[in-house]
Write a protein that holds these residues in place. Structure first.
Motif, mmCIF file in Angstrom:
data_model
loop_
_atom_site.group_PDB
_atom_site.id
_atom_site.type_symbol
_atom_site.label_atom_id
_atom_site.label_comp_id
_atom_site.label_asym_id
_atom_site.label_seq_id
_atom_site.Cartn_x
_atom_site.Cartn_y
_atom_site.Cartn_z
ATOM 1 N N VAL A 263 84.049 18.040 60.202
ATOM 2 C CA VAL A 263 83.980 19.282 59.422
ATOM 3 C C VAL A 263 85.393 19.826 59.250
ATOM 4 O O VAL A 263 86.221 19.751 60.165
ATOM 5 C CB VAL A 263 83.064 20.323 60.114
ATOM 6 N N MET A 264 85.672 20.331 58.057
ATOM 7 C CA MET A 264 86.948 21.004 57.822
ATOM 8 C C MET A 264 86.968 22.316 58.598
ATOM 9 O O MET A 264 85.952 23.013 58.681
ATOM 10 C CB MET A 264 87.118 21.282 56.334
ATOM 11 N N PHE A 265 88.118 22.641 59.151
ATOM 12 C CA PHE A 265 88.253 23.881 59.913
ATOM 13 C C PHE A 265 87.851 25.092 59.071
ATOM 14 O O PHE A 265 87.135 25.982 59.534
ATOM 15 C CB PHE A 265 89.699 24.027 60.396
ATOM 16 N N GLY A 266 88.285 25.124 57.822
ATOM 17 C CA GLY A 266 87.936 26.241 56.952
ATOM 18 C C GLY A 266 86.447 26.348 56.708
ATOM 19 O O GLY A 266 85.893 27.456 56.633
ATOM 20 N N LEU B 191 84.823 27.815 59.852
ATOM 21 C CA LEU B 191 84.985 29.268 59.892
ATOM 22 C C LEU B 191 84.053 29.961 58.905
ATOM 23 O O LEU B 191 83.563 31.062 59.168
ATOM 24 C CB LEU B 191 86.436 29.651 59.586
ATOM 25 N N ARG B 192 83.809 29.315 57.780
ATOM 26 C CA ARG B 192 82.948 29.909 56.761
ATOM 27 C C ARG B 192 81.527 30.088 57.278
ATOM 28 O O ARG B 192 80.915 31.135 57.090
ATOM 29 C CB ARG B 192 82.936 29.047 55.490
ATOM 30 N N PHE B 193 80.984 29.080 57.950
ATOM 31 C CA PHE B 193 79.620 29.299 58.425
ATOM 32 C C PHE B 193 79.562 30.034 59.758
ATOM 33 O O PHE B 193 78.525 30.570 60.128
ATOM 34 C CB PHE B 193 78.754 28.028 58.430
ATOM 35 N N CYS B 194 80.687 30.129 60.472
ATOM 36 C CA CYS B 194 80.726 31.025 61.635
ATOM 37 C C CYS B 194 80.666 32.485 61.183
ATOM 38 O O CYS B 194 80.078 33.338 61.853
ATOM 39 C CB CYS B 194 81.999 30.804 62.447
ATOM 40 N N LYS B 195 81.293 32.761 60.056
ATOM 41 C CA LYS B 195 81.312 34.125 59.534
ATOM 42 C C LYS B 195 79.929 34.546 59.034
ATOM 43 O O LYS B 195 79.563 35.728 59.090
ATOM 44 C CB LYS B 195 82.333 34.225 58.399
ATOM 45 N N ASP B 196 79.146 33.591 58.556
ATOM 46 C CA ASP B 196 77.803 33.884 58.059
ATOM 47 C C ASP B 196 76.841 33.917 59.248
ATOM 48 O O ASP B 196 76.128 32.959 59.533
ATOM 49 C CB ASP B 196 77.380 32.810 57.054
ATOM 50 N N THR B 197 76.804 35.035 59.943
ATOM 51 C CA THR B 197 76.056 35.131 61.206
ATOM 52 C C THR B 197 74.561 35.311 61.022
ATOM 53 O O THR B 197 73.798 35.239 61.990
ATOM 54 C CB THR B 197 76.589 36.300 62.056
ATOM 55 N N PHE B 198 74.107 35.547 59.790
ATOM 56 C CA PHE B 198 72.687 35.813 59.571
ATOM 57 C C PHE B 198 71.953 34.651 58.910
ATOM 58 O O PHE B 198 70.730 34.570 58.977
ATOM 59 C CB PHE B 198 72.513 37.075 58.707
#
Length: 216
Positions: free
Chosen positions: A92-95, A98-105
């Motif tokens: 997985v790309m680091f970016g 981070l994108r799906f870590c930010k989408d917590t819901f």
């Protein structure tokens, strides 16, 4: 997980390639030796060995070398009981991480994050502040949680980056750096961008992001 780019197989661009065919690096033999040493360690899976491949330049072949490692570790092998096994891999790309870590819901994002944390062999590709979605503090927290889990469960992790270890420490702080990279070995790729020499037609005809992956 259709909304997130999580690879569970080797991308076509990096298949059927051997580290002995790597070109361009000024320290080519050292890179090849480091990769072979990592994949031939008999305890690489059992001990959850980790590797940080870095180069200050783009296009030196970091991602390709990392995918070669995943390919080799994904080959059938015998487990401690003598049973034949194929160990799952994931990149997985680091970016993207981070994108799906930010989408917590989102349920897709939660599942993607869980799979990345738990996969036996992970490539976290292109760790760089360029892909930060919020701030360095949040990125650092996500890296710490990810690597703490993987270290505690002895899961193999390969990271590629344009950050030297010193730059990584300056960006994320000495405490975070020591915890994230605690059990890593390191391979530096020295040299310039070799993508034009290897893929001249592809790079001239398209400016799509995947072109940059060819020899990152």
């Amino acid at each position: 997980m259709t909304n997130y780019l999580v690879e569970t197989s080797i991308p076509e661009l990096h298949r059927d390639w051997d580290i002995k065919d790597m070109v361009g690096a000024d320290n080519l033999e050292a890179v090849q030796h480091g990769v072979i040493k990592f994949i031939t360690d008999l305890n690489v899976i059992k001990d959850g060995n980790c590797l940080y491949i870095y180069s200050v330049e783009n296009g030196t072949g970091k991602t390709r070398a990392a995918n070669f490692i995943l390919y080799q570790l994904h080959k059938p092998r015998l487990d401690e009981k003598g049973n034949g096994v194929i160990i799952p891999i994931l990149s997985v790309m680091f970016g993207e991480y981070l994108r799906f870590c930010k989408d917590t819901f989102g349920e897709d994002s939660k599942e993607a994050r869980r799979i990345v944390m738990m996969t036996p062999i992970l490539l976290l590709d292109d760790v760089s502040p360029v892909f930060s979605l919020s701030n360095v503090q949040n990125d650092r927290a996500e890296l710490l949680m990810l690597m703490a889990y993987r270290r505690n469960h002895k899961l193999v992790t390969v990271i590629t980056s344009n950050l030297t270890p010193d730059e990584f420490q300056k960006l994320y702080g000495p405490s975070a750096s020591s915890k994230v990279l605690e059990n890593f070995s390191f391979i530096q790729v020295i040299g310039g961008d070799v993508r034009q020499a290897i893929y001249p037609d592809q790079l001239q005809e398209s400016d799509e992001p995947e072109d940059d992956e060819a020899c990152r």
